[in-house]
Each structure stands twice: as structure tokens, then as C-alpha cells.
Design a protein around this motif. Structure first.
Motif, PDB file in Angstrom:
ATOM      1  N   TRP A  88       0.850  -1.208   0.000  1.00 29.37           N
ATOM      2  CA  TRP A  88       0.000   0.000   0.000  1.00 29.37           C
ATOM      3  C   TRP A  88       0.880   1.250   0.000  1.00 29.37           C
ATOM      4  O   TRP A  88       0.640   2.190  -0.781  1.00 29.37           O
ATOM      5  CB  TRP A  88      -0.898  -0.031   1.236  1.00 29.37           C
ATOM      6  N   LEU A  89       1.909   1.258   0.855  1.00 26.86           N
ATOM      7  CA  LEU A  89       2.767   2.432   0.956  1.00 26.86           C
ATOM      8  C   LEU A  89       3.573   2.639  -0.319  1.00 26.86           C
ATOM      9  O   LEU A  89       3.737   3.776  -0.783  1.00 26.86           O
ATOM     10  CB  LEU A  89       3.695   2.291   2.159  1.00 26.86           C
ATOM     11  N   LYS A  90       4.072   1.559  -0.923  1.00 25.70           N
ATOM     12  CA  LYS A  90       4.805   1.706  -2.188  1.00 25.70           C
ATOM     13  C   LYS A  90       3.906   2.293  -3.274  1.00 25.70           C
ATOM     14  O   LYS A  90       4.353   3.102  -4.092  1.00 25.70           O
ATOM     15  CB  LYS A  90       5.367   0.352  -2.641  1.00 25.70           C
ATOM     16  N   GLY A  91       2.632   1.898  -3.263  1.00 23.86           N
ATOM     17  CA  GLY A  91       1.684   2.469  -4.220  1.00 23.86           C
ATOM     18  C   GLY A  91       1.512   3.961  -4.018  1.00 23.86           C
ATOM     19  O   GLY A  91       1.480   4.743  -4.987  1.00 23.86           O
ATOM     20  N   LYS A  92       1.396   4.380  -2.764  1.00 20.47           N
ATOM     21  CA  LYS A  92       1.247   5.806  -2.459  1.00 20.47           C
ATOM     22  C   LYS A  92       2.513   6.585  -2.833  1.00 20.47           C
ATOM     23  O   LYS A  92       2.431   7.717  -3.346  1.00 20.47           O
ATOM     24  CB  LYS A  92       0.943   6.003  -0.974  1.00 20.47           C
ATOM     25  N   LEU A  93       3.665   5.988  -2.599  1.00 23.94           N
ATOM     26  CA  LEU A  93       4.920   6.648  -2.965  1.00 23.94           C
ATOM     27  C   LEU A  93       5.079   6.723  -4.481  1.00 23.94           C
ATOM     28  O   LEU A  93       5.650   7.690  -5.003  1.00 23.94           O
ATOM     29  CB  LEU A  93       6.098   5.906  -2.336  1.00 23.94           C
ATOM     30  N   ALA A  94       4.574   5.721  -5.187  1.00 23.00           N
ATOM     31  CA  ALA A  94       4.608   5.764  -6.656  1.00 23.00           C
ATOM     32  C   ALA A  94       3.764   6.917  -7.177  1.00 23.00           C
ATOM     33  O   ALA A  94       4.125   7.582  -8.161  1.00 23.00           O
ATOM     34  CB  ALA A  94       4.128   4.439  -7.226  1.00 23.00           C
TER      35      ALA A  94
ATOM     36  N   VAL B 240      12.013  14.083  -8.560  1.00 25.99           N
ATOM     37  CA  VAL B 240      13.257  13.864  -7.810  1.00 25.99           C
ATOM     38  C   VAL B 240      13.230  12.496  -7.125  1.00 25.99           C
ATOM     39  O   VAL B 240      14.282  11.988  -6.716  1.00 25.99           O
ATOM     40  CB  VAL B 240      13.504  14.967  -6.751  1.00 25.99           C
ATOM     41  N   ILE B 241      12.039  11.919  -7.004  1.00 27.94           N
ATOM     42  CA  ILE B 241      11.944  10.546  -6.519  1.00 27.94           C
ATOM     43  C   ILE B 241      12.236   9.634  -7.714  1.00 27.94           C
ATOM     44  O   ILE B 241      11.375   9.386  -8.551  1.00 27.94           O
ATOM     45  CB  ILE B 241      10.561  10.244  -5.921  1.00 27.94           C
ATOM     46  N   GLY B 242      13.467   9.174  -7.810  1.00 27.48           N
ATOM     47  CA  GLY B 242      13.867   8.394  -8.977  1.00 27.48           C
ATOM     48  C   GLY B 242      13.402   6.960  -8.935  1.00 27.48           C
ATOM     49  O   GLY B 242      13.093   6.367  -9.971  1.00 27.48           O
ATOM     50  N   HIS B 243      13.332   6.387  -7.731  1.00 26.89           N
ATOM     51  CA  HIS B 243      12.979   4.975  -7.621  1.00 26.89           C
ATOM     52  C   HIS B 243      12.485   4.680  -6.218  1.00 26.89           C
ATOM     53  O   HIS B 243      13.034   5.184  -5.236  1.00 26.89           O
ATOM     54  CB  HIS B 243      14.208   4.106  -7.932  1.00 26.89           C
ATOM     55  N   VAL B 244      11.437   3.887  -6.128  1.00 27.98           N
ATOM     56  CA  VAL B 244      10.905   3.404  -4.851  1.00 27.98           C
ATOM     57  C   VAL B 244      11.041   1.890  -4.849  1.00 27.98           C
ATOM     58  O   VAL B 244      10.606   1.230  -5.795  1.00 27.98           O
ATOM     59  CB  VAL B 244       9.426   3.811  -4.668  1.00 27.98           C
ATOM     60  N   ARG B 245      11.661   1.332  -3.823  1.00 26.18           N
ATOM     61  CA  ARG B 245      11.891  -0.108  -3.808  1.00 26.18           C
ATOM     62  C   ARG B 245      11.916  -0.640  -2.374  1.00 26.18           C
ATOM     63  O   ARG B 245      11.943   0.123  -1.408  1.00 26.18           O
ATOM     64  CB  ARG B 245      13.204  -0.446  -4.519  1.00 26.18           C
ATOM     65  N   GLY B 246      11.922  -1.956  -2.292  1.00 33.28           N
ATOM     66  CA  GLY B 246      11.992  -2.616  -0.998  1.00 33.28           C
ATOM     67  C   GLY B 246      10.872  -3.617  -0.834  1.00 33.28           C
ATOM     68  O   GLY B 246      10.049  -3.825  -1.739  1.00 33.28           O
ATOM     69  N   LEU B 247      10.838  -4.245   0.330  1.00 35.80           N
ATOM     70  CA  LEU B 247       9.836  -5.240   0.655  1.00 35.80           C
ATOM     71  C   LEU B 247       9.271  -4.952   2.033  1.00 35.80           C
ATOM     72  O   LEU B 247      10.014  -4.587   2.957  1.00 35.80           O
ATOM     73  CB  LEU B 247      10.444  -6.646   0.637  1.00 35.80           C
ATOM     74  N   GLY B 248       7.955  -5.136   2.189  1.00 38.74           N
ATOM     75  CA  GLY B 248       7.328  -4.922   3.479  1.00 38.74           C
ATOM     76  C   GLY B 248       7.548  -3.517   3.976  1.00 38.74           C
ATOM     77  O   GLY B 248       7.328  -2.536   3.250  1.00 38.74           O
ATOM     78  N   LEU B 249       8.011  -3.397   5.219  1.00 40.61           N
ATOM     79  CA  LEU B 249       8.292  -2.085   5.795  1.00 40.61           C
ATOM     80  C   LEU B 249       9.795  -1.839   5.889  1.00 40.61           C
ATOM     81  O   LEU B 249      10.313  -1.278   6.848  1.00 40.61           O
ATOM     82  CB  LEU B 249       7.622  -1.970   7.166  1.00 40.61           C
ATOM     83  N   MET B 250      10.478  -2.273   4.854  1.00 42.47           N
ATOM     84  CA  MET B 250      11.898  -1.973   4.636  1.00 42.47           C
ATOM     85  C   MET B 250      11.988  -1.370   3.241  1.00 42.47           C
ATOM     86  O   MET B 250      12.208  -2.062   2.248  1.00 42.47           O
ATOM     87  CB  MET B 250      12.734  -3.245   4.746  1.00 42.47           C
ATOM     88  N   LEU B 251      11.761  -0.060   3.171  1.00 43.68           N
ATOM     89  CA  LEU B 251      11.602   0.614   1.883  1.00 43.68           C
ATOM     90  C   LEU B 251      12.656   1.696   1.690  1.00 43.68           C
ATOM     91  O   LEU B 251      13.151   2.285   2.656  1.00 43.68           O
ATOM     92  CB  LEU B 251      10.205   1.243   1.771  1.00 43.68           C
ATOM     93  N   GLY B 252      12.981   1.950   0.424  1.00 45.16           N
ATOM     94  CA  GLY B 252      13.938   2.984   0.078  1.00 45.16           C
ATOM     95  C   GLY B 252      13.394   3.894  -1.003  1.00 45.16           C
ATOM     96  O   GLY B 252      12.685   3.452  -1.908  1.00 45.16           O
ATOM     97  N   ILE B 253      13.717   5.176  -0.882  1.00 48.27           N
ATOM     98  CA  ILE B 253      13.303   6.200  -1.845  1.00 48.27           C
ATOM     99  C   ILE B 253      14.577   6.846  -2.384  1.00 48.27           C
ATOM    100  O   ILE B 253      15.251   7.588  -1.663  1.00 48.27           O
ATOM    101  CB  ILE B 253      12.411   7.267  -1.185  1.00 48.27           C
TER     102      ILE B 253
END
Length: 462
Positions: free
Chosen positions: A354-360, A368-381
């Protein structure tokens, strides 16, 4: 009594300010301190995902002790487990002597390992993840009789001498001569910046082939190693998940050649990625599992899960004074039970998607957000420079300066984030696994506010 009153008063925010505490910390402590330079405050109290400083400012904590506090700050069941030990008469420290509490913790932890732990035994090491890494490396060398280790660029395994030798970051290695010999680094897959410059599935396949060829090639110049050590999701290296097929190939090759596979689950373990262990996404079984951080429920504890066939230790050949931390076993057992009994891993997987979708969605407005990645609640922007030309894979240059500014603006807005990756260009999320969607919504609002405060204009406003 006077000292106790002072401590209680500080805890109640009755006196003091952040600047004064930080000035005294600078006087008392070595230059090595790092977090206070990025997060300049003094903590008075904390509850759940919220921290309050000595000036009564509140912060949403998306760092959680670098992933240590799986249940957040001062979970009531954690506090009760500490009270239970204190009033039980148990010693707080037992070296490697057993207790009923240690017996229960050991049985429960083993039950969570692959195959319910039937093929594994535990080794309690010193209290940090780096201590456990050191033990794992020594054991692999002792079992195989070989001395080399293969690690991966971007990997982080600790700051002690051997652990630092297998860590990718070059900065802490400066002027430290005589590192552990025969450490061979290989490129690790990257979802945004393929180290081979290929990208996509072709890049993953090429990296797997490169690894296999290095092991098989009699002219590679690299002797067969004792071990391969890696993270199934690189944390400090910029939140890079290992592709499933690549990790399966690593496991296959190491098994075929009698090379021990060490999985460092210190940060990614215990439901953080939406599985109990990050390696479970690939369906593999490591030879040695390195566990710390959340395994102690916020208190210092580090443990190895070792396939019994590789337990080559002789009695006393690896020791550590603080491997018998009873309080940590109590808080660790409470943490493990809550995670398991409440299916927290599944909830984390759902919240993470859900959070990755919102960040997308946010990425569409803020390039400036080049890439959103990670799994679960270990995410990187990953923060980039979209005004500059893309490379041949369609990636923009990294922007470590803006990432640092965004961390600062987030802090000023009451949001605590960490940075990582090359040039510190990745903003990292490691919140409590119990964080609610409403609190994640607060994160999104504060993060967008920080983008605006840093002078980043949304596409629609241009």
C-alpha cells in the motif's frame, strides 16, 4: 537521590533543551557519534511510533532503532516481560549457562527457522550483529579449512574488523590497514542501477552467471572460499532486494561446491520484509543465519542459526561475556510470539505494498523521486537529479545533497528517516511493524511537506 530526581525531571521535560544536551554530548563523547549530527535532539520519552524530545516536540519515528524496535517504543507487553524477569529472581546475566527462560526462548526461535529448526542449532554470540557475523565467518573457515570469503558490493555486516572487511562501504575502511585477507567482492543486483549496465532480467541473469563462472573458472584467480555472505535485502546499501532467481542460483552453486552460505538477517529478519526472514522470498535454506536487532526485542542480543552438520566448534572456541542476556531473551520471546501469533508478517506485506503504491503516486508529482523499492516495511526512496540527462538505462544521476536536505526538512517537520545507498541518496524507512495506515498517512503528509520545504516543485506546478 538528587541524581534520581534530576533524571525523572528530564524524563518529564521539566528542564533542559536540545541544544544544551547536544553540546554536553559533544563534550562527553567521541567524534565517532553520528546520529546526533543528522537528528539533533535529546529524547525524553517514546511510545509506539512517536518520540518526544526534551522540548516536548513530537516526531514520527520511521527509524525504530535501525529496525531493532519491531514493535515500536515501550510496547506494554515488552515492559511487562522486563518486569517479570526483574521480579522472578533470575540473574540478568548467565554467560552461556541455561535457564528456563533461555530454554523457552531457544525452542521458540528454532521453531521459526526453516523446517521448524529441526536441522539447526543456535549459537549465542556477543550482543551485536557484528559479533554474530564474526562468529559465522570463523565457523565457516573452521569447518571448511578454507580462508576466503565472497561478499557483495553494497553489503553491510558491521564495523568490527572481520565484519568491516566484508562490508562494501569504503568510507569506514579509510586508514584501516591489514583488513581480513582473501575477501572477494562481487556485484550485487540493483533494481534501478544495474552494476553491469544491462538492467532488468538480463542483468540479473548475467550477474548470476558471473558468480557461477567465478567459482567454476580454474583461471579466475580466486580460490574456493569458505563462505559467501550476503543480505537478502541490502539495508545500509540502499534497500536493494535480491532477485529471487539470482538468490536461488547463489544457493545452488554454493551447495554444489561445499561453500557455506551465510545470510545476514540482522536488519531484514523477523517480519520486516513481509516474511519472517527475507531469504524466505526465494524459498532457500541458508547454512548459517545471522540474527540480531529485533531478535532481542530492543535489547542487545545476537544469535546464529547453524545447520547442525556445520557446527564444527570445540567447546569454548568462541565465547562472549554478554551472550546470556536474560532480559533480552524475555523481550525477544515476547516479540517473536507477538509477530507469529498475530500474523504480523502478512500485515507488513500488505502495508508495504500500500505504501509503495502511495509513494509511486508521489513520484509522478515529484520526479526527484527516482525509484521506490523494498519489501514490506523496509523501503527505500532514491533521490535523483531529473533535470540532468538519463544514462543508457534510463536512470537519473543520484542526488545525495538533496537527500540530506530532505532528511533535515523531514526532521524539522517531525519525521525521522535514515539515509543510505551510494552517496547517501536513498531515504530509508524502517518503522515499527505495528505502524498503522493512519500513521503511514502522517508519514506521507510530512514527507511531501519536506519536499516542498526543500524547494522541490511538483510537476503540476511547473
Amino acid at each position: 537521590m538528587t541524581d534520581k530526581v534530576r533524571i525523572d525531571n528530564f524524563g518529564a521535560n521539566s528542564s533542559g533543551n536540545n541544544e544544551a544536551f547536544l553540546a554536553r554530548q559533544a563534550e562527553y563523547e567521541s567524534n565517532v557519534r553520528s546520529y546526533p549530527r543528522k537528528l539533533p535532539f535529546a529524547i525524553a520519552k517514546a511510545q509506539g511510533v512517536w518520540i518526544t524530545d526534551v522540548e516536548n516536540n513530537q516526531y514520527l519515528d520511521c527509524l525504530a532503532g535501525a529496525g531493532t524496535l519491531a514493535l515500536g517504543h515501550n510496547h506494554p507487553d515488552m515492559l511487562q516481560s522486563i518486569q517479570n524477569v526483574i521480579t522472578s529472581g533470575l540473574p540478568l546475566h548467565t554467560l552461556d549457562l541455561t535457564t528456563p527462560l533461555k530454554d523457552e526462548f531457544s525452542a521458540y526461535l528454532l521453531s521459526l527457522l526453516p523446517g521448524q529448526g529441526k536441522e539447526y542449532c543456535l549459537q549465542f554470540t556477543g550482543p551485536s550483529g557484528a559479533d554474530a557475523v564474526e562468529a559465522a565467518l570463523k565457523l565457516a573457515k573452521k569447518y571448511t579449512g578454507r580462508s576466503g570469503v565472497i561478499s557483495f558490493s553494497g553489503g553491510y555486516h558491521g564495523m568490527t574488523h572481520g565484519a568491516l572487511a566484508v562490508t562494501g562501504n569504503l568510507s569506514p575502511k579509510e586508514a584501516v590497514n591489514g583488513m581480513m585477507p582473501e575477501v572477494q567482492f562481487m556485484p550485487y543486483p540493483h533494481l534501478y542501477r544495474c552494476p553491469l549496465g544491462i538492467g532488468g532480467k538480463a542483468g540479473e541473469n548475467a550477474l548470476a552467471y558471473y558468480f557461477e563462472n567465478l567459482i567454476n573458472d580454474v583461471e579466475s584467480g580466486v580460490r574456493k572460499p569458505a563462505a559467501v555472505i550476503l543480505e537478502a535485502v541490502q539495508g545500509e546499501g540502499g534497500v536493494n532486494p535480491a532477485p529471487v532467481e539470482w538468490l536461488q542460483r547463489i544457493r545452488k552453486v554454493t551447495q554444489e561446491h561445499g561453500i557455506l552460505l551465510i545470510l545476514d538477517e540482522v536488519q531484514a529478519g523477523f517480519a520486516r520484509t513481509g516474511k519472517f526472514f527475507a531469504f524466505e522470498h526465494a524459498g532457500i535454506e541458508p547454512d548459517i543465519i545471522v540474527m540480531s536487532k529485533a531478535v532481542g526485542g530492543g535489547l542487545p542480543l545476537a544469535v546464529l542459526g547453524i545447520k547442525k552438520q556445520f557446527d564444527a566448534w570445540a567447546p569454548g572456541h568462541h565465547t562472549g561475556t554478554f551472550r546470556g542476556n536474560q532480559l533480552a531473551m524475555a523481550t525477544g520471546l515476547t516479540t517473536l510470539r507477538i509477530l507469529k501469533d498475530n500474523n504480523i508478517a502478512d500485515q507488513v506485506a500488505e502495508k508495504g505494498e500500500w505504501l509503495k503504491g502511495k509513494l509511486a503516486e508521489l513520484q509522478k508529482r515529484y520526479p526527484v523521486i527516482g525509484h521506490v523499492r523494498g519489501l514490506g516495511l523496509m523501503l527505500g526512496i532514491e533521490i535523483v537529479k531529473p533535470e540532468q540527462p538519463q544514462d543508457h538505462m534510463g536512470c537519473y544521476p543520484a542526488d545525495g545533497e538533496l537527500s540530506a536536505l530532505l532528511q533535515k526538512k523531514c526532521f524539522e517537520a517531525g519525521l525521522i528517516l535514515e539515509r543510505g545507498g551510494r552517496h547517501g541518496c536513498v531515504l530509508r524507512l524502517l518503522p515499527s511493524l505495528l505502524i498503522s495506515k493512519e500513521e503511514l498517512g502522517v508519514f506521507l503528509d510530512k514527507f511531501e511537506g519536506a519536499l516542498v520545504a526543500a524547494g522541490v516543485k511538483p510537476v503540476s506546478a511547473e
